[in-house]
Design an enzyme around this catalytic site. Sequence first.
Site, mmCIF file in Angstrom:
data_model
loop_
_atom_site.group_PDB
_atom_site.id
_atom_site.type_symbol
_atom_site.label_atom_id
_atom_site.label_comp_id
_atom_site.label_asym_id
_atom_site.label_seq_id
_atom_site.Cartn_x
_atom_site.Cartn_y
_atom_site.Cartn_z
ATOM 1 N N ASP A 35 0.857 -1.180 0.000
ATOM 2 C CA ASP A 35 0.000 0.000 0.000
ATOM 3 C C ASP A 35 0.897 1.235 0.000
ATOM 4 O O ASP A 35 2.106 1.127 -0.214
ATOM 5 C CB ASP A 35 -0.984 -0.021 1.182
ATOM 6 C CG ASP A 35 -0.281 -0.166 2.522
ATOM 7 O OD1 ASP A 35 0.851 0.351 2.668
ATOM 8 O OD2 ASP A 35 -0.854 -0.783 3.427
ATOM 9 N N LYS A 57 -4.820 1.920 0.366
ATOM 10 C CA LYS A 57 -6.042 2.312 1.065
ATOM 11 C C LYS A 57 -5.910 3.776 1.458
ATOM 12 O O LYS A 57 -5.066 4.132 2.271
ATOM 13 C CB LYS A 57 -6.257 1.444 2.303
ATOM 14 C CG LYS A 57 -6.432 -0.038 1.989
ATOM 15 C CD LYS A 57 -6.643 -0.843 3.261
ATOM 16 C CE LYS A 57 -6.839 -2.316 2.959
ATOM 17 N NZ LYS A 57 -7.077 -3.123 4.174
ATOM 18 N N MET A 172 -4.505 6.719 12.356
ATOM 19 C CA MET A 172 -5.705 6.750 11.504
ATOM 20 C C MET A 172 -6.816 7.606 12.109
ATOM 21 O O MET A 172 -7.985 7.248 12.090
ATOM 22 C CB MET A 172 -6.215 5.321 11.245
ATOM 23 C CG MET A 172 -5.189 4.425 10.591
ATOM 24 S SD MET A 172 -5.725 2.697 10.470
ATOM 25 C CE MET A 172 -5.715 2.223 12.212
#
Length: 252
Positions: A35, A57, A172
């Site tokens: 990723d 992502k 996140m």
Amino acid sequence: MKGKVYLVGSGPGAEGLLTQRGRAVIDLAEVVLFDQLPGEAILKTLPARAEKIDCGKFGGNHILEQDEIEALMVDRAKKGKIVVRLKGGDPFLFGRGGEELETVRAAGIPVEMVPGISSALAVPASMGIPLTHRKYASQVTILTGNEDPTKPEPALDWKLLAQLRGTIVILMGVANLGKIAGVLVQYGKPATTPVAIIERGLRKDRRITTGTLADIAAVAQSAGVKPPAVIVIGDVVNLYDAELADLIPFES
């Protein structure tokens, strides 16, 4: 014929902080599922012969869903390939490495875990922000700012978190920063508590945005803060010194 899967943590984005075992495994790879978190410095060193599968992502925008990623890992390994699942930081710290490990094991495929230096630790340290300090913080709490929305109720106890006197590190959490800051203040954490947001790990284009729980959401919006980023909440943030911080401590 069965191959093998390696779950590899690439660290916080600097090639110099990729472990020796991680480097060796990547160099052996016949298939790499990656990723965006490892960063260009590491991604450009992937073997030319390897099949490279982008699993990026970006918030809610997924090139591949998690079940698709796991299916690809199993498929390539069952074809006898050496498969590297390359993840940012450490695979087992909010990296869904545990789920991938379960899937590969259930398929009867050999798997090896290659730990990485977590961005939760390395990124603040690189900016001169110690997560613990004898004067300011004797404990650290690392949590996700993006819990699984399918959970019937949140697993995080925000009332308890607001009472902690140590450092809180959130991964996140950019999209929910305003909600997080608001609920911490609602449950009693001082609105003057310092906050730092460090974007893009240890890459050349990284940057830091600072504020307090009272204003960090507005400051971040004005600055155009975007993930990936590490959020640090606590008095240790006051130790950050923009003039003394080495902005590129490792070769990229």
